[in-house]
Design an enzyme around this catalytic site. Structure first.
Site, mmCIF file in Angstrom:
data_model
loop_
_atom_site.group_PDB
_atom_site.id
_atom_site.type_symbol
_atom_site.label_atom_id
_atom_site.label_comp_id
_atom_site.label_asym_id
_atom_site.label_seq_id
_atom_site.Cartn_x
_atom_site.Cartn_y
_atom_site.Cartn_z
ATOM 1 N N ALA A 5 12.267 -18.578 13.527
ATOM 2 C CA ALA A 5 11.768 -17.700 14.592
ATOM 3 C C ALA A 5 11.803 -16.254 14.119
ATOM 4 O O ALA A 5 12.782 -15.809 13.515
ATOM 5 C CB ALA A 5 12.609 -17.876 15.847
ATOM 6 N N GLU A 43 8.600 -33.632 10.864
ATOM 7 C CA GLU A 43 8.852 -32.183 10.847
ATOM 8 C C GLU A 43 10.326 -31.962 10.543
ATOM 9 O O GLU A 43 11.188 -32.593 11.153
ATOM 10 C CB GLU A 43 8.490 -31.556 12.204
ATOM 11 C CG GLU A 43 8.792 -30.059 12.227
ATOM 12 C CD GLU A 43 8.339 -29.378 13.514
ATOM 13 O OE1 GLU A 43 7.154 -29.496 13.877
ATOM 14 O OE2 GLU A 43 9.194 -28.729 14.151
ATOM 15 N N HIS A 59 1.020 -23.370 27.566
ATOM 16 C CA HIS A 59 2.015 -22.538 26.888
ATOM 17 C C HIS A 59 2.802 -21.802 27.971
ATOM 18 O O HIS A 59 2.224 -21.381 28.984
ATOM 19 C CB HIS A 59 1.291 -21.549 25.955
ATOM 20 C CG HIS A 59 2.227 -20.679 25.190
ATOM 21 N ND1 HIS A 59 2.594 -19.427 25.610
ATOM 22 C CD2 HIS A 59 2.908 -20.907 24.035
ATOM 23 C CE1 HIS A 59 3.443 -18.906 24.725
ATOM 24 N NE2 HIS A 59 3.638 -19.779 23.763
ATOM 25 N N ASP A 107 7.282 -17.069 18.292
ATOM 26 C CA ASP A 107 8.026 -16.563 19.450
ATOM 27 C C ASP A 107 8.596 -15.197 19.108
ATOM 28 O O ASP A 107 8.629 -14.812 17.942
ATOM 29 C CB ASP A 107 9.161 -17.548 19.795
ATOM 30 C CG ASP A 107 8.610 -18.784 20.496
ATOM 31 O OD1 ASP A 107 7.679 -18.622 21.310
ATOM 32 O OD2 ASP A 107 9.096 -19.883 20.222
ATOM 33 N N THR A 128 9.294 -26.053 9.143
ATOM 34 C CA THR A 128 9.145 -24.956 10.116
ATOM 35 C C THR A 128 9.452 -23.601 9.482
ATOM 36 O O THR A 128 10.041 -23.508 8.400
ATOM 37 C CB THR A 128 10.059 -25.148 11.343
ATOM 38 O OG1 THR A 128 11.414 -25.047 10.917
ATOM 39 C CG2 THR A 128 9.825 -26.483 12.017
#
Ligand SMILES: Cc1cc2nc3c(=O)[nH]c(=O)nc-3n(C[C@H](O)[C@H](O)[C@H](O)COP(=O)(O)OP(=O)(O)OC[C@H]3O[C@@H](n4cnc5c(N)ncnc54)[C@H](O)[C@@H]3O)c2cc1C
Length: 287
Positions: free
Chosen positions: A51, A17, A151, A109, A48
């Protein structure tokens, strides 16, 4: 290639990743690292998604380049937080237009500047709804996230597992776990997932410890750090080189144990560090 096919043909499937650099940082440094990642012959590289959708364009740009110019299969992460249907569909279209076949579908998120973001205002409140949307209109191979320790927002572990099952039922091909530092959590989770009727591959995510900053990351992710690892971190708190070496040894030992136990693959959170990734894979006996 759809990564789901890889799991049928090969064991273990080794994945890296990486994350896009900040917008003001040129991509050249990452591309130089990719030459080194390529030498390690990963089965695929996942990229990725910033966010709250930040750097979203860069995810597709980087994933496409990895596939096209480096000849390595890729998976683009995608989060639905704050996106309209039109934005979601145009992102999926962009991925398809760039021949991307694999997507890690996530809720995401809260945006960094909105820690109290109200997810009920989202078009897709949960990842399962995004997955249903993607599955309904395309042939992407879809991965989703799983949390061995629950989570952080879930009130009960059992609820989180049931929600995971709902997500898988919408058409997930394989699961990637949040990082963890005690393999027993993974083995227990496999049993619980099987009992809940989850049959797709569940790939362990391994995060090497390179600095004591990991404490902040684990706190945010709701992951525990075993006492023996806390002692290692304390011992080398003032010696970054030795902490990095200890972190490499710890990650390699985790990987060796997981592979000995028959894990379908390894998802290595490389933190964009090819040298350390190579050291880990060498120590783990993969290279
Ligand atoms: C391997 C991996 C990669 C990641 N990559 C990225 C990335 O690239 N970019 C990024 O921003 N973030 C990334 N994340 C972080 C992720 O976006 C966050 O953990 C986010 O808070 C949850 O996303 P999710 O897709 O797991 O959400 P969901 O599966 O939607 O779960 C979120 C919460 O809602 C609950 N829930 C789910 N369904 C229901 C339901 N039907 N009813 C009630 N409650 C429900 C769940 O139990 C959980 O508590 C990654 C995480 C992992 C593990």
């Amino acid at each position: 290639m759809r990564i789901a096919e890889l799991f049928k043909k090969k064991k273990p499937v080794i994945a890296f990743e990486i994350f896009p650099p900040k917008p003001d940082v040129p991509l050249e440094k990452l591309y130089n690292s990719l030459e080194q990642f390529k030498d390690m012959k990963p089965d695929y590289i996942s990229v990725t998604y910033g966010a709250g959708g930040s750097q979203k364009g860069r995810t597709v740009e980087i994933a496409s380049k990895i596939k096209r110019d480096y000849g390595i299969e890729t998976m683009a992460h995608f989060t639905c937080v704050g996106h309209s249907i039109e934005e979601t569909d145009s992102m999926l279209e962009l991925m398809r237009g760039n021949d991307l076949e694999n997507i890690l579908a996530l809720r995401g998120d809260p945006p960094l500047d909105q820690p109290d973001f109200d997810f009920s205002r989202n078009v897709f409140r949960y990842a399962s709804e995004l997955i249903c949307h993607i599955r309904g209109k395309s042939a992407f191979c879809i991965a989703a996230a799983a949390y061995l320790e629950g989570h952080p927002e879930s009130r009960r572990l059992r609820d989180d597992l049931l929600n995971l099952k709902k997500k898988v039922d919408q058409g997930v091909d394989f699961l990637l776990t949040q990082f963890f530092f005690d393999n027993r959590l993974y083995y227990d989770f496999l049993e619980k997932a099987a009992a809940a009727g989850i049959t797709c591959p569940i790939v362990p995510g391994i995060m090497p410890i390179f600095s004591t900053n990991i404490k902040t990351m684990t706190a945010r992710s709701g992951c525990s750090i075993p006492a023996k690892l806390v002692l290692v971190m304390d011992k080398y708190a003032d010696n970054p080189d030795d902490l990095r070496k200890a972190g490499i040894e710890y990650a390699a030992a985790q990987i060796r144990d997981l592979l000995d136990s028959g894990a379908a693959g390894i998802h290595l959170y490389t933190m964009n560090r090819p040298k350390s990734s190579r050291d880990i894979l060498t120590d783990a006996g993969i290279l």
